[in-house]
Design an enzyme around this catalytic site. Structure first.
Site, short mmCIF file in Angstrom:
data_model
loop_
_atom_site.label_atom_id
_atom_site.label_comp_id
_atom_site.label_asym_id
_atom_site.label_seq_id
_atom_site.Cartn_x
_atom_site.Cartn_y
_atom_site.Cartn_z
N VAL A 12 0.84 -1.21 0.00
CA VAL A 12 0.00 0.00 0.00
C VAL A 12 0.87 1.26 0.00
O VAL A 12 0.59 2.23 -0.73
CB VAL A 12 -0.98 -0.01 1.21
CG1 VAL A 12 -1.87 1.22 1.17
CG2 VAL A 12 -1.83 -1.28 1.20
N LYS A 203 -12.87 -5.44 10.90
CA LYS A 203 -13.57 -4.45 10.07
C LYS A 203 -15.02 -4.31 10.54
O LYS A 203 -15.57 -3.21 10.57
CB LYS A 203 -13.51 -4.88 8.60
CG LYS A 203 -12.08 -4.78 8.02
CD LYS A 203 -11.96 -5.52 6.70
CE LYS A 203 -10.60 -5.37 6.08
NZ LYS A 203 -10.36 -6.29 4.97
N GLY A 300 -5.82 -4.72 -2.38
CA GLY A 300 -4.91 -4.46 -3.50
C GLY A 300 -4.26 -3.09 -3.38
O GLY A 300 -4.75 -2.21 -2.67
N1 HSE Z 1 -6.06 -8.75 3.60
C1 HSE Z 1 -7.13 -7.85 3.39
C2 HSE Z 1 -8.17 -8.51 2.48
C3 HSE Z 1 -6.61 -6.58 2.78
O1 HSE Z 1 -7.86 -9.55 1.89
O2 HSE Z 1 -9.26 -8.00 2.37
C4 HSE Z 1 -7.59 -5.46 2.70
O3 HSE Z 1 -8.05 -5.09 3.97
#
Ligand code: HSE
Length: 404
Positions: A12, A203, A300
């Site tokens: 990122v 999340k 990504g």
């Molecule tokens: N590892 C996480 C995913 C990255 O695959 O969604 C994005 O948060």
């Protein structure tokens, strides 16, 4: 000039540098200012990198960033939870605004860091931490602030969604697809966080807490990952004209909430069934707005870097929600009220085990080298207790909720 201190130059971080270089003109016209990365913190200064960086801006000493008066925004993109917590806290205490993509740190220290930033009149923004490139948190904190949100549902992990899609569409094996997802840059440094559902859970904790305006902690959320799914399970699910997705869900109820992250079997023509590959989607239900769907790239390099830079722009232009966005509602965990049908597969052919499992079964789908059943409406923890009382190892079963 706006000085940025970048912590971390992984996938990122590299994306952030690339977009900043490519879009200098646009940034100037959007902000009226020159934006420059003044320092980049890395672990190993001599590592070969895919982009060219001026040597004098790379450092392995965080103090250099902390003491640089020209740096007003710290963009935290290291993968390490406790280390990044220390960086963020020190940077806020030194008067610097924060942008991070690190959901682990936001989730664990959400209340503390939000109130510290508010107290210091600084920004603490984390759009990239949920849904990769999809703008979800800003709309939730700002445009949806006048709604009572009753439900949040989402496919929140690109790696898991990529694995499940490829297994379903191409009949590929779990391990094979995980490797491709890692190569594509979707997975966390340790993909256990993805496939065991911890990343989705973090999340959901962030989304749920903002949406319901009261604390929903990590351990308030029932959790089951996808790591044990096999092609046998996919076959059974296909026979049900269904597919399987790792879904996170928070529901607001009178005085409380329910929250879970579980592989979920859904009909092939349902909305989430068409969210495939590394795409994510979040659906909110609010009392004014009704149902609202967000969809896009959930992981990504460039999508995530784009979300990071959206936060940077908001800080420079002052266009973010000021103060502490977390509410103070005291919410009760009502997960014991959650009952559902589940798909359960056990990789053992043992008559005693079958007899015990049969008690919670509504339909036996298969009974040979594997046992696969659909349960009656039941609490998830009741199934887990039964499995553990039968001494069945973790790698010998797979559970998924069935939505009708
Ligand atoms: N590892 C996480 C995913 C990255 O695959 O969604 C994005 O948060």
């Amino acid at each position: 000039m706006i000085g940025i201190g970048l912590l971390g130059l992984g996938t990122v971080g590299t994306g952030v540098v690339e977009i900043l270089e490519k879009r200098q003109e646009e940034l100037k016209s959007l902000t009226g200012k020159e934006i420059r990365i003044k320092k980049i913190l890395v672990k190993n200064i001599n590592k070969k990198r895919e982009i060219q960086i001026k040597e004098n801006i790379i450092t392995s000493d965080f103090e250099e960033i902390l003491n640089d008066k020209d740096i007003s925004i710290v963009v935290e993109l290291t993968g390490d939870l406790e280390q990044s917590y220390k960086y963020i806290k020190s940077a806020l205490n030194s008067g610097k605004n924060i942008v991070t993509a690190n959901k682990a740190v936001v989730s664990k220290y959400f209340e503390e860091l939000s109130s510290l930033a508010a107290e210091k009149n600084l920004a603490f923004l984390y759009e990239a931490s949920v849904g990769g490139g999809i703008p979800i948190l800003k709309p939730l904190k700002e445009e949806l602030a006048l709604n009572k949100i009753t439900e949040v549902q989402g496919i929140l992990n690109g790696t898991c969604n990529y694995i499940l899609t490829k297994m379903f569409n191409e009949g590929l094996d779990y391990k094979e697809v995980l490797k491709i997802a890692q190569d594509m840059g979707y997975a966390e440094a340790d993909p256990t966080a993805d496939v065991e559902g911890h990343d989705t859970l973090r999340k959901l904790r962030i989304l749920g807490t903002l949406a319901l305006q009261g604390k929903i902690d990590e351990n308030d959320i029932l959790l089951e990952g996808i790591s044990k799914i096999t092609s046998f399970d996919i076959e059974q699910i296909k026979k049900m004209n269904s597919t399987v997705k790792l879904i996170g869900e928070v529901k607001g109820l009178d005085g409380g909430f329910t929250a879970l992250v579980q592989p979920t079997i859904i009909k092939e023509d349902s909305y989430f069934a068409n969210v495939n590959m590394a795409f994510n989607s979040v659906v909110f239900t609010g009392d004014n707005v009704g149902e609202l769907k967000f969809y896009g790239s959930g992981a990504g390099k460039l999508p995530t870097a784009n979300a990071v830079l959206g936060d940077v722009l908001d800080i420079i232009n002052g266009t973010y929600r000021k103060g502490n966005p977390l509410g103070e509602r005291k919410l009760r965990n009502l997960n014991t009220e959650l009952k559902s049908e589940y798909y359960l597969r056990i990789s053992l052919s043992n008559e005693d085990i079958f007899k015990s499992i049969e008690k919670i079964s509504r339909e036996v789908l298969y009974k040979n080298d594997n046992i696969a059943i659909l349960t009656k409406e039941i609490e998830y923890l009741e199934i887990i207790e039964l499995i553990s009382s039968l001494g069945i190892d973790k790698d010998k079963y797979f559970i998924a909720r069935v939505l009708k």
